[in-house]
Write a protein that holds these residues in place. Sequence first.
Motif, PDB file in Angstrom:
ATOM      1  N   VAL A   1      -7.979   9.140  -4.328  1.00 58.50           N
ATOM      2  CA  VAL A   1      -6.714   8.634  -3.459  1.00 58.50           C
ATOM      3  C   VAL A   1      -5.507   9.395  -3.372  1.00 58.50           C
ATOM      4  N   VAL A   2      -5.374   9.666  -1.831  1.00 58.85           N
ATOM      5  CA  VAL A   2      -4.842  11.247  -1.002  1.00 58.85           C
ATOM      6  C   VAL A   2      -4.023  10.276  -0.526  1.00 58.85           C
ATOM      7  N   GLY A   3      -3.098  10.571   0.231  1.00 58.17           N
ATOM      8  CA  GLY A   3      -2.312  10.592   1.665  1.00 58.17           C
ATOM      9  C   GLY A   3      -0.484   9.873   1.118  1.00 58.17           C
ATOM     10  N   GLU A   4      -0.037   9.238   1.572  1.00 52.78           N
ATOM     11  CA  GLU A   4       1.490   8.600   1.457  1.00 52.78           C
ATOM     12  C   GLU A   4       1.444   8.554  -0.196  1.00 52.78           C
ATOM     13  N   VAL A   5       1.305   9.378  -1.251  1.00 54.35           N
ATOM     14  CA  VAL A   5       1.127   8.838  -2.585  1.00 54.35           C
ATOM     15  C   VAL A   5       1.967   9.965  -3.335  1.00 54.35           C
ATOM     16  N   GLU A   6       2.092   9.650  -4.183  1.00 54.47           N
ATOM     17  CA  GLU A   6       3.050  10.920  -5.254  1.00 54.47           C
ATOM     18  C   GLU A   6       2.113  11.296  -5.831  1.00 54.47           C
ATOM     19  N   LYS A   7       1.427  11.385  -5.989  1.00 56.25           N
ATOM     20  CA  LYS A   7       0.558  11.622  -7.200  1.00 56.25           C
ATOM     21  C   LYS A   7      -0.525  11.842  -6.650  1.00 56.25           C
ATOM     22  N   PRO A   8      -1.546  12.988  -5.712  1.00 56.28           N
ATOM     23  CA  PRO A   8      -3.353  12.611  -5.107  1.00 56.28           C
ATOM     24  C   PRO A   8      -3.561  12.621  -6.543  1.00 56.28           C
ATOM     25  N   ILE A   9      -4.717  10.881  -7.163  1.00 54.08           N
ATOM     26  CA  ILE A   9      -5.698  11.706  -8.347  1.00 54.08           C
ATOM     27  C   ILE A   9      -6.670  11.218  -7.558  1.00 54.08           C
ATOM     28  N   MET A  10      -7.855  11.793  -9.279  1.00 53.93           N
ATOM     29  CA  MET A  10      -9.334  11.959  -9.053  1.00 53.93           C
ATOM     30  C   MET A  10      -9.339  10.819 -10.062  1.00 53.93           C
ATOM     31  N   LEU A  11     -10.099  10.101  -9.661  1.00 51.75           N
ATOM     32  CA  LEU A  11     -10.178   8.620 -10.378  1.00 51.75           C
ATOM     33  C   LEU A  11     -11.670   8.406 -10.855  1.00 51.75           C
ATOM     34  N   TYR A  12     -11.890   8.447 -12.040  1.00 53.00           N
ATOM     35  CA  TYR A  12     -13.610   7.786 -12.193  1.00 53.00           C
ATOM     36  C   TYR A  12     -13.181   5.740 -12.846  1.00 53.00           C
ATOM     37  N   VAL A  13     -14.293   5.023 -11.476  1.00 51.75           N
ATOM     38  CA  VAL A  13     -13.736   3.375 -12.098  1.00 51.75           C
ATOM     39  C   VAL A  13     -14.941   2.920 -11.913  1.00 51.75           C
ATOM     40  N   PRO A  14     -15.514   1.763 -12.854  1.00 47.72           N
ATOM     41  CA  PRO A  14     -16.304   0.724 -13.004  1.00 47.72           C
ATOM     42  C   PRO A  14     -16.160   0.344 -11.080  1.00 47.72           C
ATOM     43  N   VAL A  15     -17.468   0.616 -10.906  1.00 42.28           N
ATOM     44  CA  VAL A  15     -17.446  -0.013  -9.658  1.00 42.28           C
ATOM     45  C   VAL A  15     -17.514  -1.449  -9.556  1.00 42.28           C
ATOM     46  N   GLY A  16     -16.455  -1.779  -8.367  1.00 34.48           N
ATOM     47  CA  GLY A  16     -15.725  -3.277  -8.481  1.00 34.48           C
ATOM     48  C   GLY A  16     -14.139  -3.370  -8.809  1.00 34.48           C
ATOM     49  N   THR A  17     -14.160  -2.170  -8.620  1.00 36.94           N
ATOM     50  CA  THR A  17     -12.107  -2.165  -9.264  1.00 36.94           C
ATOM     51  C   THR A  17     -11.442  -2.660  -8.086  1.00 36.94           C
ATOM     52  N   ALA A  18     -10.591  -3.205  -8.497  1.00 35.45           N
ATOM     53  CA  ALA A  18      -9.575  -3.270  -7.479  1.00 35.45           C
ATOM     54  C   ALA A  18      -8.721  -1.873  -5.752  1.00 35.45           C
ATOM     55  N   ILE A  19      -9.245  -2.150  -5.060  1.00 35.29           N
ATOM     56  CA  ILE A  19      -8.575  -0.779  -4.381  1.00 35.29           C
ATOM     57  C   ILE A  19      -7.094  -1.013  -4.511  1.00 35.29           C
ATOM     58  N   GLN A  20      -6.157  -1.584  -4.768  1.00 38.75           N
ATOM     59  CA  GLN A  20      -4.989  -1.511  -5.165  1.00 38.75           C
ATOM     60  C   GLN A  20      -4.806  -0.884  -6.391  1.00 38.75           C
ATOM     61  N   GLU A  21      -5.930  -1.837  -7.047  1.00 44.84           N
ATOM     62  CA  GLU A  21      -5.716  -1.051  -8.484  1.00 44.84           C
ATOM     63  C   GLU A  21      -5.022   0.890  -8.302  1.00 44.84           C
ATOM     64  N   CYS A  22      -6.320   1.147  -7.419  1.00 47.75           N
ATOM     65  CA  CYS A  22      -6.091   2.713  -7.846  1.00 47.75           C
ATOM     66  C   CYS A  22      -5.474   3.197  -7.442  1.00 47.75           C
ATOM     67  N   ILE A  23      -4.907   2.519  -6.030  1.00 48.23           N
ATOM     68  CA  ILE A  23      -3.855   2.523  -5.129  1.00 48.23           C
ATOM     69  C   ILE A  23      -1.928   2.595  -6.485  1.00 48.23           C
ATOM     70  N   ASN A  24      -2.237   2.168  -7.147  1.00 46.47           N
ATOM     71  CA  ASN A  24      -0.838   2.238  -7.555  1.00 46.47           C
ATOM     72  C   ASN A  24      -0.974   2.795  -8.725  1.00 46.47           C
ATOM     73  N   GLN A  25      -2.107   3.276  -8.966  1.00 47.95           N
ATOM     74  CA  GLN A  25      -2.415   4.633 -10.119  1.00 47.95           C
ATOM     75  C   GLN A  25      -1.922   5.525  -9.435  1.00 47.95           C
ATOM     76  N   ALA A  26      -2.011   5.777  -7.875  1.00 49.97           N
ATOM     77  CA  ALA A  26      -1.264   7.228  -7.411  1.00 49.97           C
ATOM     78  C   ALA A  26       0.113   6.976  -6.773  1.00 49.97           C
ATOM     79  N   ALA A  27       0.111   6.116  -7.113  1.00 49.81           N
ATOM     80  CA  ALA A  27       2.367   6.113  -6.834  1.00 49.81           C
ATOM     81  C   ALA A  27       2.510   6.337  -5.319  1.00 49.81           C
ATOM     82  N   PRO A  28       2.176   5.019  -4.496  1.00 46.69           N
ATOM     83  CA  PRO A  28       2.427   5.204  -3.419  1.00 46.69           C
ATOM     84  C   PRO A  28       4.173   5.006  -3.015  1.00 46.69           C
ATOM     85  N   LEU A  29       3.941   6.125  -2.111  1.00 43.15           N
ATOM     86  CA  LEU A  29       5.557   6.293  -1.458  1.00 43.15           C
ATOM     87  C   LEU A  29       6.075   4.831  -0.743  1.00 43.15           C
TER      88      LEU A  29
END
Length: 203
Positions: free
Chosen positions: A164-192
């Motif tokens: 998750v990269v772009g306008e976020v506070e902390k670009p991150i690499m995640l390992y998540v179950p298939v089907g995880t909501a995109i918004q949940e992943c974005i929230n972990q990167a703290a969008p700016l």
Amino acid sequence: MNLIETVKDAGIVGAGGAGFPTYVKLSAKAEVFIINAAECEPLIETDKYLMRTFPDEILEAAELVASHLGAVRKVIALKSKYQKEIDALQKAIDRKKSSFELVKMNSFYPAGDEQALVQLVTGRSVPERGLPLDVGAVVNNVGTMLNVFEALEGKSVTDKYLSVVGEVEKPIMLYVPVGTAIQECINQAAPLLEEYDIIVGGL
């Protein structure tokens, strides 16, 4: 269980974006086998992370697939600026005394496009509405190769690496179950930004 059955039962599809069933691609013979490690979108980090972290696993699966296809030329294609990834893969190639070659590309978009990749590596143009197999090539994403390795270890595709990269506070690499909501992943990167567009690359 043979390779095709293993890949099919594990639920492996192309990890580069198209989601094409991998077992179908592997149900053929090809002169050239290309691992697409170009990661064309400029911000995405996932394939680079996989190459740095799992070079031996990726190469082991790639060797098996290349042998299955009967490929006489075996290539990993990636951008020349990916120096850490090149070093990691070259060390794996040397350790395994592999005949895979690294093809280093200039940084241009869409360098990771399958047809552009085939033309660059082989000099052959995939016909309109055609497939790389029409010119004797099979292309798989680097992430797909890691999934093949894990399938051979008995693991189905239930989780996915993603960045998750772009306008976020902390670009991150995640390992998540298939089907995880995109918004949940974005929230972990703290969008700016309060309002933003989402661009999804790869599957």
